[in-house]
Design a protein around this motif. Sequence first.
Motif, short mmCIF file in Angstrom:
data_model
loop_
_atom_site.label_atom_id
_atom_site.label_comp_id
_atom_site.label_asym_id
_atom_site.label_seq_id
_atom_site.Cartn_x
_atom_site.Cartn_y
_atom_site.Cartn_z
N LEU A 173 0.96 -1.10 -0.01
CA LEU A 173 0.07 0.08 -0.12
C LEU A 173 0.95 1.34 -0.10
CD1 LEU A 173 -3.23 0.45 0.04
CD2 LEU A 173 -2.93 0.84 2.49
N THR A 174 0.81 2.15 -0.89
CA THR A 174 1.59 3.30 -1.00
C THR A 174 0.73 4.50 -0.61
OG1 THR A 174 0.75 3.78 -3.37
CG2 THR A 174 2.70 2.42 -3.25
N ASP A 175 -0.33 4.31 -0.44
CA ASP A 175 -1.39 5.69 0.13
C ASP A 175 -2.53 5.13 0.37
OD1 ASP A 175 -2.21 8.12 0.78
OD2 ASP A 175 -2.16 9.05 -1.26
N ALA A 176 -3.12 5.25 1.67
CA ALA A 176 -4.25 4.75 2.26
C ALA A 176 -5.27 5.82 2.76
CB ALA A 176 -3.99 3.85 3.34
N SER A 177 -6.56 5.72 2.55
CA SER A 177 -7.54 6.57 3.14
C SER A 177 -7.63 6.36 4.59
CB SER A 177 -8.79 6.60 2.45
OG SER A 177 -9.21 5.19 2.77
N ASP A 178 -8.05 7.28 5.34
CA ASP A 178 -8.35 6.97 6.84
C ASP A 178 -9.11 5.63 6.67
OD1 ASP A 178 -6.71 9.12 7.37
OD2 ASP A 178 -8.58 10.53 7.70
N GLU A 179 -10.12 5.78 6.16
CA GLU A 179 -11.12 4.49 6.23
C GLU A 179 -10.28 3.11 6.13
OE1 GLU A 179 -15.68 2.88 4.77
OE2 GLU A 179 -14.60 4.83 4.04
N LEU A 180 -9.54 3.14 4.89
CA LEU A 180 -8.88 1.86 4.70
C LEU A 180 -7.80 1.61 5.70
CD1 LEU A 180 -8.20 -0.38 2.78
CD2 LEU A 180 -6.93 1.04 1.42
N ALA A 181 -7.12 2.55 6.13
CA ALA A 181 -6.19 2.54 7.25
C ALA A 181 -6.72 1.80 8.57
CB ALA A 181 -5.39 3.74 7.45
N ALA A 182 -7.89 2.35 8.68
CA ALA A 182 -8.64 1.91 9.82
C ALA A 182 -9.00 0.46 9.55
CB ALA A 182 -10.01 2.64 10.45
N ALA A 183 -9.42 0.06 8.68
CA ALA A 183 -9.93 -1.14 8.45
C ALA A 183 -8.80 -2.09 8.37
CB ALA A 183 -10.45 -1.60 7.04
N LEU A 184 -7.52 -1.89 7.91
CA LEU A 184 -6.61 -2.82 8.24
C LEU A 184 -6.24 -2.84 9.57
CD1 LEU A 184 -4.44 -1.40 4.79
CD2 LEU A 184 -5.62 -3.51 5.19
#
Length: 470
Positions: free
Chosen positions: A8-19
């Motif tokens: 992952l080179t760049d994540a949204s807050d929502e995706l980062a939270a999911a991970l």
Amino acid sequence: MPARHARLTDASDELAAALAAIREELELTAEFPPAAQAEAEAYAASPRLPDADRTDVDFVTIDPEGSTDLDQALHLERDGDGFVVRYAIADVPAFVEPGGAIDAEARRRGQTMYAPDGRVPLHPPIVSEGAASLLEGQERSAYVWTMHLDASGDVTETTLERARVRSRAQLTYVEAQRRVDAGDAMLGLLREIGELRIALEEAREGASLDMPEEQVVRDGDDFAIERRELLPVERWNAQLSLMTGMEAANLQLRAKRGILRTMPVPPPGDVERFRTEVRAIGEEWVEGEHYGAFLRRLDRSKPTTLAILQAARRLFRGASYTVLDDDSVASELEQAAIGAPYAHTTAPLRRLVDRYVLAHCDAIANGREIPAWATEGLEGLPEIMQASGQLASRLERESIDAVEIAVLRHRIGEEFDAVVVETRKEGATIQLLDPPTEAACDTAAGPGTRIRVRLTEADLAARRLRFAEA
């Protein structure tokens, strides 16, 4: 089962939270207990180095860009019409006190866990990415394998010693490929040896899944998956690791002591199901061709190839670890995908079992007693590795699912080509051809059928992805 990693080179807050939520659910934490951290810091302050000195050998490392936990370094030279391969492996037993805090924590973790946005290491980073890593210009303790090869690339003699080494260069795959293409004398041998080893793999009906590297990148407000095909140097480099693992297996088999990585031949039914999926995807696979040869010749640039490689992963099931003893049966000790006996031995910074294999091989190769900690540590080791492997697979699967939902969630209502992988009471599992994604689908079509599907749900918070036949 071969891993499919996405970076992952760049994540949204929502995706980062999911991970982050996935790692929390799986109770994975990068932090180490204070006692283990203290042991690691003590070793880093005063590393123990062996007397044997091989710092005159011009070793280099070849790893993905940004790697810091460097397990292997190589040196190649011509020897008449054959070759000499020296393969240095990080000396993990040097900093792990048997029965100590690092040992206990490593047996709890089993292996380094990889996620798109980071990793959970097996050992404290101060040693795994510092004092024990084969970093450029640093003197390190290592297990040095010296393998003599004949003109066909077959191993004729192997020795193993613990020695000091110093890597001359830390190369990325791109840099290594560039050096090969520019005529670098030493790395030019990597091409030659790698191709010979690939030919030997084909002759013994081995198989390999060269999955492309995937990166998830921002595309405006959306996400997209970018894929990078493996460079030839990556395949050649992998062959050296496989060769070393095969030699480690041979040493242990000679003494009937140690632990092997085994995998059964895929059942005929699984091969036929894979053949049906290949046909549905639209690729030609001639009757009588071994699946390994078929996978080797696939055009990695075609969008359907990754879907085929994904489907082929089901042929690589059932891998396990087998502890050797006097009653071991030779026919049960092969790793079918490799086509030979094999042991995990080249990644001790990232995998627990390799430490025990290295200790066994070092003792056997040099006519010494196997250390008591190494033989006693085999008790329960297959179960530890199996459990950690299942956990790593779950982390990988659920993380990639979350990334794929992030990629697809703005495409609700769009249609895609897919192949039905399997059907159950709760519904079918499909494989999209592009992007190559596995997901649930409402369809009555049977396995191996190619269908058109519509995306009906992509909920990142709930981590649900579902399609319906269009």
